[in-house]
Design a protein around this motif. Structure first.
Motif, mmCIF file in Angstrom:
data_model
loop_
_atom_site.group_PDB
_atom_site.id
_atom_site.type_symbol
_atom_site.label_atom_id
_atom_site.label_comp_id
_atom_site.label_asym_id
_atom_site.label_seq_id
_atom_site.Cartn_x
_atom_site.Cartn_y
_atom_site.Cartn_z
ATOM 1 N N TYR A 9 1.992 -4.413 2.828
ATOM 2 C CA TYR A 9 2.653 -5.301 1.879
ATOM 3 C C TYR A 9 4.135 -4.924 1.752
ATOM 4 C CZ TYR A 9 -1.892 -7.006 0.219
ATOM 5 O OH TYR A 9 -3.137 -7.580 0.132
ATOM 6 N N GLU A 10 4.347 -3.656 1.429
ATOM 7 C CA GLU A 10 5.682 -3.153 1.112
ATOM 8 C C GLU A 10 6.719 -3.459 2.192
ATOM 9 O OE1 GLU A 10 8.306 -0.866 -1.395
ATOM 10 O OE2 GLU A 10 6.213 -1.326 -1.747
ATOM 11 N N ALA A 43 -6.215 -7.966 -1.861
ATOM 12 C CA ALA A 43 -5.544 -8.730 -2.915
ATOM 13 C C ALA A 43 -6.524 -9.262 -3.949
ATOM 14 C CB ALA A 43 -4.760 -9.890 -2.304
ATOM 15 N N PHE A 79 5.216 -1.112 -6.342
ATOM 16 C CA PHE A 79 5.768 -2.385 -5.887
ATOM 17 C C PHE A 79 6.962 -2.795 -6.752
ATOM 18 C CE2 PHE A 79 1.654 -4.181 -3.791
ATOM 19 C CZ PHE A 79 1.895 -3.396 -2.691
ATOM 20 N N SER A 112 -1.012 -0.329 1.537
ATOM 21 C CA SER A 112 0.084 -0.870 0.732
ATOM 22 C C SER A 112 1.360 -1.059 1.545
ATOM 23 C CB SER A 112 0.357 0.020 -0.477
ATOM 24 O OG SER A 112 0.857 1.290 -0.087
ATOM 25 N N TYR A 167 -5.809 -9.555 -7.869
ATOM 26 C CA TYR A 167 -4.489 -10.118 -8.160
ATOM 27 C C TYR A 167 -4.284 -10.503 -9.623
ATOM 28 C CZ TYR A 167 -6.717 -14.761 -7.775
ATOM 29 O OH TYR A 167 -7.511 -15.867 -7.937
ATOM 30 N N LYS A 226 -2.515 -13.202 1.385
ATOM 31 C CA LYS A 226 -2.668 -11.983 0.576
ATOM 32 C C LYS A 226 -1.307 -11.454 0.128
ATOM 33 C CE LYS A 226 -5.171 -9.967 3.713
ATOM 34 N NZ LYS A 226 -5.910 -8.949 4.488
ATOM 35 N N LEU A 227 -0.361 -11.465 1.033
ATOM 36 C CA LEU A 227 0.982 -11.007 0.680
ATOM 37 C C LEU A 227 1.675 -11.994 -0.250
ATOM 38 C CD1 LEU A 227 0.351 -9.363 3.430
ATOM 39 C CD2 LEU A 227 2.804 -8.944 3.393
ATOM 40 N N PHE A 235 3.365 -10.838 -3.828
ATOM 41 C CA PHE A 235 4.823 -10.843 -3.714
ATOM 42 C C PHE A 235 5.515 -10.989 -5.076
ATOM 43 C CE2 PHE A 235 8.771 -12.956 -1.676
ATOM 44 C CZ PHE A 235 9.398 -11.731 -1.543
ATOM 45 N N GLU A 245 -2.435 -6.121 6.976
ATOM 46 C CA GLU A 245 -2.825 -7.009 5.885
ATOM 47 C C GLU A 245 -2.346 -8.441 6.104
ATOM 48 O OE1 GLU A 245 -4.844 -6.164 3.552
ATOM 49 O OE2 GLU A 245 -4.904 -4.014 4.004
ATOM 50 N N TYR A 274 7.600 -7.030 2.403
ATOM 51 C CA TYR A 274 8.413 -7.444 1.260
ATOM 52 C C TYR A 274 9.878 -7.064 1.478
ATOM 53 C CZ TYR A 274 4.050 -8.404 -1.208
ATOM 54 O OH TYR A 274 2.830 -8.903 -1.587
ATOM 55 N N TRP A 302 6.383 -7.606 -6.620
ATOM 56 C CA TRP A 302 7.558 -6.955 -6.041
ATOM 57 C C TRP A 302 8.837 -7.636 -6.525
ATOM 58 C CZ3 TRP A 302 11.845 -7.167 -2.922
ATOM 59 C CH2 TRP A 302 12.233 -5.975 -2.274
#
Length: 384
Positions: free
Chosen positions: A152-153, A254, A56, A149, A257, A185-186, A190, A133, A156, A193
């Protein structure tokens, strides 16, 4: 704006970190998938999650660097990111489906719980949209659990585009809509990242002496090892779930975290110091490192379907180290053969991506008010 260029040594070192992180994920999954169960597994890394946190941060760093150096337009940014992702994710997803469907015909009892195959017409588009997600959804495709992942990625990438290519009121509106869409969750991950973006923009702000750079470079590794050895990460994972105030909203992927934030702290310090330590030695290994790193995305996605296919269709002596060696060689061969026609040939996918992007741009042209709203507000980023 940061117009500094990345040194050759740092670029190679980031490639090395990326490849090592992918290998750590692969080795950790030998344990996680119960493929390796002998006493010798104590020598294997089990911290695949921490490797994803490194991914990330590296992603934020590299994306920020690419946009600044290449002066991307929004369109070229979308084309580049979509080409990078879909040139690997799409073939591997479809290949996994094909192999799994064959396996189900011969060993149906070993493929239990794969309910998604009953509605492929829903789940293939769903996963190609990286919605696994978003908010309370927690869905990984078929036998590709590392795909989580990307949920998320990819988003982002989208959120960064809203921040980078827009300004003023448009930035607030576009980013807010996207931010609300992706869910809590994101939101939690975040910052990890964004730390990569921050690192790129500030990696020359506070120059370090060789002594301080070495202390931070090696000290961050030592600090991380102590963090893991003492079990502090496990304590933080439990604490994070205890203090989470929304019982009806599952943390899912997540849930670690708080531990992730600490891992990010160590990674941030290590990579900041990497810009100042003496890495001239690494240039001698540039070709093999760059070559290995160029297969990282393929390795990250393909290893799980390979492992799962072997697990579901053969009787394995999981305590034997030879079993794990055989599977790792199979993963390596699969990575090379598939990556050679996907990740290494991603430029071949670009014309198709451009065609699709132009199609959607043409569709949007029928809604002038929408076009006006989403058109980037910084002229230098969308002209030309």
């Amino acid at each position: 704006m940061n117009n500094s260029k990345m040194s050759q040594e740092l670029s190679i070192y980031l490639d090395l970190c990326r490849f090592i992180a992918a290998v750590v994920v692969v080795l950790a999954h030998l344990i996680h998938f119960d493929i390796a169960t002998g006493d010798w597994i104590r020598w294997l890394p089990y911290n695949g999650r921490d490797a994803v946190i490194l991914f990330f941060l590296l992603s934020g760093y590299v994306i920020s660097y690419t946009c600044e150096q290449k002066q991307d337009t929004l369109k070229t940014y979308v084309v580049a990111r979509a080409t990078r992702i879909y040139s690997v994710a799409l073939p591997i997803l479809l290949l996994t489906v094909a192999v799994d469907l064959i396996g189900i015909q011969f060993n149906p009892d070993n493929y239990t719980g794969l309910y998604q195959y009953e509605k492929l017409y829903i789940y293939i588009p769903f996963h190609l949209s990286f919605l696994g997600e978003v908010w309370t959804i927690s869905e990984q495709p078929f036998t590709v659990p590392p795909y989580w992942s990307l949920g998320y990625e990819v988003w982002y990438y989208v959120l960064f585009a809203a921040l980078y290519f827009y300004s003023g009121v448009k930035r607030v509106i576009v980013f807010s809509i996207l931010f609300l869409f992706v869910g809590y969750k994101l939101w939690l991950l975040f910052p990890l990242w964004l730390m990569g973006v921050w690192l790129y923009r500030n990696h020359q702000r506070w120059p370090l002496s060789q002594l301080m750079a070495n202390i931070l470079f090696f000290g961050s590794i030592f600090g991380y090892l102590v963090f893991k050895h003492t079990g502090t990460d496990k304590y933080l994972i439990e604490l994070g779930q205890q203090i989470w105030p929304f019982a009806s909203l599952s943390l899912g992927s997540a849930k670690k975290y708080l531990s992730d934030y600490v891992v990010c702290f160590f990674v941030l310090g290590h990579l900041y110091a990497a810009n100042y330590v003496n890495l001239t030695w690494i240039v001698k290994f540039k070709k093999p490192i760059v070559l290995l790193a160029s297969y990282t995305f393929t390795l990250y996605l393909i290893h799980a379907p390979v492992m799962k296919t072997v697990e579901h269709n053969w009787q394995l002596e999981t305590e034997a180290i030879s079993t794990s060696i055989f599977i790792l060689l199979l993963v390596a061969f699969s990575t090379w053969s598939i990556g050679f026609i996907t990740e290494q040939r991603k430029h071949k996918f670009k014309p198709l991506v451009v065609l699709i992007v132009n199609f959607f741009v043409g569709m949007f042209s029928f809604f002038p008010l929408l076009v006006k709203m989403i058109k980037p507000s910084r002229a230098k980023n969308y002209e030309g």
